[in-house]
Design a protein around this motif. Sequence first.
Motif, PDB file in Angstrom:
ATOM      1  N   GLY A 153       0.793  -1.231   0.000  1.00  0.00           N
ATOM      2  CA  GLY A 153       0.000   0.000   0.000  1.00  0.00           C
ATOM      3  C   GLY A 153       0.817   1.268   0.000  1.00  0.00           C
ATOM      4  N   LYS A 154       2.015   1.204  -0.579  1.00  0.00           N
ATOM      5  CA  LYS A 154       2.753   2.453  -0.795  1.00  0.00           C
ATOM      6  C   LYS A 154       2.082   3.148  -1.971  1.00  0.00           C
ATOM      7  CE  LYS A 154       6.646   0.208  -1.269  1.00  0.00           C
ATOM      8  NZ  LYS A 154       6.377  -1.052  -0.578  1.00  0.00           N
ATOM      9  N   LEU A 155       1.835   4.427  -1.831  1.00  0.00           N
ATOM     10  CA  LEU A 155       1.054   5.093  -2.878  1.00  0.00           C
ATOM     11  C   LEU A 155       1.860   6.152  -3.590  1.00  0.00           C
ATOM     12  CD1 LEU A 155      -2.413   5.461  -1.128  1.00  0.00           C
ATOM     13  CD2 LEU A 155      -1.635   3.671  -2.657  1.00  0.00           C
ATOM     14  N   TYR A 156       3.140   5.904  -3.817  1.00  0.00           N
ATOM     15  CA  TYR A 156       3.845   6.908  -4.609  1.00  0.00           C
ATOM     16  C   TYR A 156       4.199   6.324  -5.958  1.00  0.00           C
ATOM     17  CZ  TYR A 156       7.354   4.881  -1.436  1.00  0.00           C
ATOM     18  OH  TYR A 156       8.082   4.040  -0.635  1.00  0.00           O
ATOM     19  N   ASN A 180      -3.424  11.496   6.133  1.00  0.00           N
ATOM     20  CA  ASN A 180      -1.984  11.780   5.988  1.00  0.00           C
ATOM     21  C   ASN A 180      -1.443  11.365   4.616  1.00  0.00           C
ATOM     22  OD1 ASN A 180      -2.077   9.049   6.466  1.00  0.00           O
ATOM     23  ND2 ASN A 180      -0.200   9.007   7.656  1.00  0.00           N
ATOM     24  N   ILE A 181      -2.147  10.451   3.923  1.00  0.00           N
ATOM     25  CA  ILE A 181      -1.640  10.062   2.584  1.00  0.00           C
ATOM     26  C   ILE A 181      -1.710  11.242   1.611  1.00  0.00           C
ATOM     27  CG2 ILE A 181      -2.206   7.605   2.870  1.00  0.00           C
ATOM     28  CD1 ILE A 181      -4.496   8.058   0.807  1.00  0.00           C
ATOM     29  N   LEU A 182      -2.481  12.277   1.968  1.00  0.00           N
ATOM     30  CA  LEU A 182      -2.610  13.432   1.069  1.00  0.00           C
ATOM     31  C   LEU A 182      -1.396  14.354   1.140  1.00  0.00           C
ATOM     32  CD1 LEU A 182      -6.341  14.371   1.759  1.00  0.00           C
ATOM     33  CD2 LEU A 182      -5.451  13.051  -0.156  1.00  0.00           C
ATOM     34  N   TYR A 183      -0.618  14.259   2.238  1.00  0.00           N
ATOM     35  CA  TYR A 183       0.504  15.199   2.333  1.00  0.00           C
ATOM     36  C   TYR A 183       1.862  14.555   2.582  1.00  0.00           C
ATOM     37  CZ  TYR A 183      -0.630  14.873   7.385  1.00  0.00           C
ATOM     38  OH  TYR A 183      -0.885  14.435   8.650  1.00  0.00           O
ATOM     39  N   GLU A 184       1.912  13.286   2.939  1.00  0.00           N
ATOM     40  CA  GLU A 184       3.221  12.650   3.172  1.00  0.00           C
ATOM     41  C   GLU A 184       3.971  12.527   1.846  1.00  0.00           C
ATOM     42  OE1 GLU A 184       4.455  11.147   6.060  1.00  0.00           O
ATOM     43  OE2 GLU A 184       2.713  10.954   7.369  1.00  0.00           O
ATOM     44  N   ALA A 185       5.296  12.725   1.882  1.00  0.00           N
ATOM     45  CA  ALA A 185       6.086  12.581   0.654  1.00  0.00           C
ATOM     46  C   ALA A 185       6.040  11.143   0.147  1.00  0.00           C
ATOM     47  CB  ALA A 185       7.524  12.990   0.922  1.00  0.00           C
ATOM     48  N   HIS A 186       5.970  10.184   1.076  1.00  0.00           N
ATOM     49  CA  HIS A 186       5.896   8.772   0.690  1.00  0.00           C
ATOM     50  C   HIS A 186       4.674   8.135   1.342  1.00  0.00           C
ATOM     51  CE1 HIS A 186      10.289   9.481  -0.056  1.00  0.00           C
ATOM     52  NE2 HIS A 186       9.848   9.036  -1.202  1.00  0.00           N
ATOM     53  N   PRO A 187       3.475   8.424   0.784  1.00  0.00           N
ATOM     54  CA  PRO A 187       2.258   7.913   1.427  1.00  0.00           C
ATOM     55  C   PRO A 187       2.215   6.385   1.455  1.00  0.00           C
ATOM     56  CG  PRO A 187       1.759   8.952  -0.698  1.00  0.00           C
ATOM     57  CD  PRO A 187       3.195   9.209  -0.415  1.00  0.00           C
ATOM     58  N   HIS A 188       1.676   5.869   2.564  1.00  0.00           N
ATOM     59  CA  HIS A 188       1.637   4.415   2.766  1.00  0.00           C
ATOM     60  C   HIS A 188       0.366   4.086   3.533  1.00  0.00           C
ATOM     61  CE1 HIS A 188       2.791   0.977   5.581  1.00  0.00           C
ATOM     62  NE2 HIS A 188       2.821   0.434   4.385  1.00  0.00           N
ATOM     63  N   ILE A 189      -0.379   3.072   3.064  1.00  0.00           N
ATOM     64  CA  ILE A 189      -1.616   2.710   3.773  1.00  0.00           C
ATOM     65  C   ILE A 189      -1.375   1.539   4.726  1.00  0.00           C
ATOM     66  CG2 ILE A 189      -3.945   1.768   3.497  1.00  0.00           C
ATOM     67  CD1 ILE A 189      -4.351   3.458   1.095  1.00  0.00           C
ATOM     68  N   GLY A 190      -0.703   0.483   4.234  1.00  0.00           N
ATOM     69  CA  GLY A 190      -0.461  -0.691   5.091  1.00  0.00           C
ATOM     70  C   GLY A 190      -1.449  -1.795   4.792  1.00  0.00           C
ATOM     71  N   THR A 191      -0.937  -3.023   4.825  1.00  0.00           N
ATOM     72  CA  THR A 191      -1.722  -4.201   4.424  1.00  0.00           C
ATOM     73  C   THR A 191      -2.939  -4.418   5.308  1.00  0.00           C
ATOM     74  OG1 THR A 191       0.424  -5.081   3.897  1.00  0.00           O
ATOM     75  CG2 THR A 191      -1.381  -6.635   3.791  1.00  0.00           C
ATOM     76  N   ASN A 192      -2.834  -4.057   6.598  1.00  0.00           N
ATOM     77  CA  ASN A 192      -3.959  -4.273   7.513  1.00  0.00           C
ATOM     78  C   ASN A 192      -5.149  -3.383   7.182  1.00  0.00           C
ATOM     79  OD1 ASN A 192      -1.997  -2.337   8.264  1.00  0.00           O
ATOM     80  ND2 ASN A 192      -2.990  -2.057  10.242  1.00  0.00           N
TER      81      ASN A 192
END
Length: 532
Positions: A153-156, A180-192
């Motif tokens: 779930g890395k979204l970059y 936070n995925i809207l502003y992090e340089a390396h957005p990540h959601i995570g498998t869970n």
Amino acid sequence: MQEKLTLRLLPSQASSHEAFTEHIAKTTGKKVSEITGYHILKKSIDARGKIIWINHTVHVFINEPFHKRTLQNFDFQNVGGAAKKVIIIGGGPAGIFAALQLIELGIKPIILERGKEVRARRRDLAVLNKEGLINTESNYCFGEGGAGTYSDGKLYTRSNKRGDINRILNLFVHFGAEENILYEAHPHIGTNKLPAIITAMRKRIMDCGGEFHFEKKITDFTVEKNKIKLVKTADGEIFPGDAFILATGHSARDIFKLLHQKNIEIIAKGFALGVRIEHPQELINSIQYGGSINKEGLLPPASYSFVERVEGRGVFSFCMCPGGIIAPAATNENELVVNGWSPSKRNNPYANSGMVVQVEKEDVAKYYSDKKNKHHDFKSPLLMMYFQKEVEEKSFLAGGGKFVAPAQRMVDFTEEKFSRSLPGCSYLPGIQSALLNEALPPFINDRLQIALRSFGKKMPAKNKFSNYFTNEAVLVATESRTSSPVRIPRDEKRLHHPSIINLFPCGEGAGYAGGIVSAAMDGERVAQAIDI
Ligand SMILES: Cc1cc2nc3c(=O)[nH]c(=O)nc-3n(C[C@H](O)[C@H](O)[C@H](O)COP(=O)(O)OP(=O)(O)OC[C@H]3O[C@@H](n4cnc5c(N)ncnc54)[C@H](O)[C@@H]3O)c2cc1C
């Protein structure tokens, strides 16, 4: 009054809302009580120097009521009674985002997915991890949400020219991802967290009158006058449609074979192949952050990224998962494929990353001709797919079966020495000591050896820990499903297949994406191009 600020903070200054607000007050020359709220617009970590900084761009509200962040709205229509319908083959990110976009355009999507829904799929993954038994239709690649559901779930993405990344991130937030995925340089959601988001997307598609059918594997289709008329499923059902989006991912080898058998043009494509490498996370933290800095746990588990050219080919790290787990990502018996994921907290003790070498058609043709292997047609569009499969099969054999993976310590690998013992490893089906050069072709093996020594120099030792190039790290074979070994061509403007004008190849399997966000953007692009 509202103000936009850039802040360069120490991890301790960025660690809590109170400390952060105090810093804003100091920077703006106001009192803490005057700061009514703020939104973070951008956030990145700068770990290049001795001092680690956290850079922020913030939108601050001073002496006026604070307004929550305005999130994007989406116009999902009721398409239950729509006259036109589009069949989407494959319910991964490309298929799902195509469906959502069609709904916004007032067209009914019908998703046909070979695998099971998220929860049933989880049980099949547990059996694979615990017992080494694979369900060839329900695994890390096949099932609701495709390879994206149990992914990291890395979204970059680097494909920012291919679509609106921000819109995709906003859609994820709309369906339950953290802001936070809207502003992090390396957005990540995570498998869970991904399965619930994917389920929410499916529910919305169905609530709007779209359809999502599971355990519907497409095995055939009929073509009339340059158009697909209907598709057939393995259990004999027939689905007619006005247009067909083919979003079956990089592991749908049966689809590549079917297109080839029907003389529908497909093209062999280069991809990347190698291993997954796992280090103790502490070691990577020590190199990236310095030994003592992260004792308070104020920084996220560190990651790394490498790229180097070795003898004319790129060698690069791929899909790095700090605090992650190595996963068995094969789709067939007798093939060993690994990939990686991490939970949203990234709190496992290991750091894993793919380490792969770019493979071109000429490398494979030369490899087979050096081996005097006459079984392969070097001009076949399936050349790269069969090569990929062959390496995966060798790796399976080297592991000894049941998805136990062949593995070797890093320095031993470069010295071609059998590792007498292996370190602990997150890969649940287990690892077994093996000489990886017996599974990897020499043109991959040799470049990896050279690159790893060089990466050790780029990430030197800090404090009591060793550098990146260490026998504390283990290499697990093979990281082979990095992208599709086939491209399905399409008209540049209209995006349909050049010879079948209502077939829209889409996403990673067709060769137009290399991750969740790029696949999602391609799904949207194709949906917009459909003119029915
Ligand atoms: C463990 C793991 C971790 C990953 N981590 C990341 C990450 O952190 N970030 C990132 O960007 N990417 C990651 N990826 C890659 C990412 O998941 C893929 O790039 C993305 O899912 C591709 O989307 P897609 O829709 O094109 O194809 P897929 O996700 O592969 O979806 C294709 C779908 O088609 C279905 N299908 C195939 N054949 C048929 C058929 N004949 N009939 C019906 N249905 C069929 C499949 O079951 C599947 O659901 C990861 C992948 C894995 C496996």
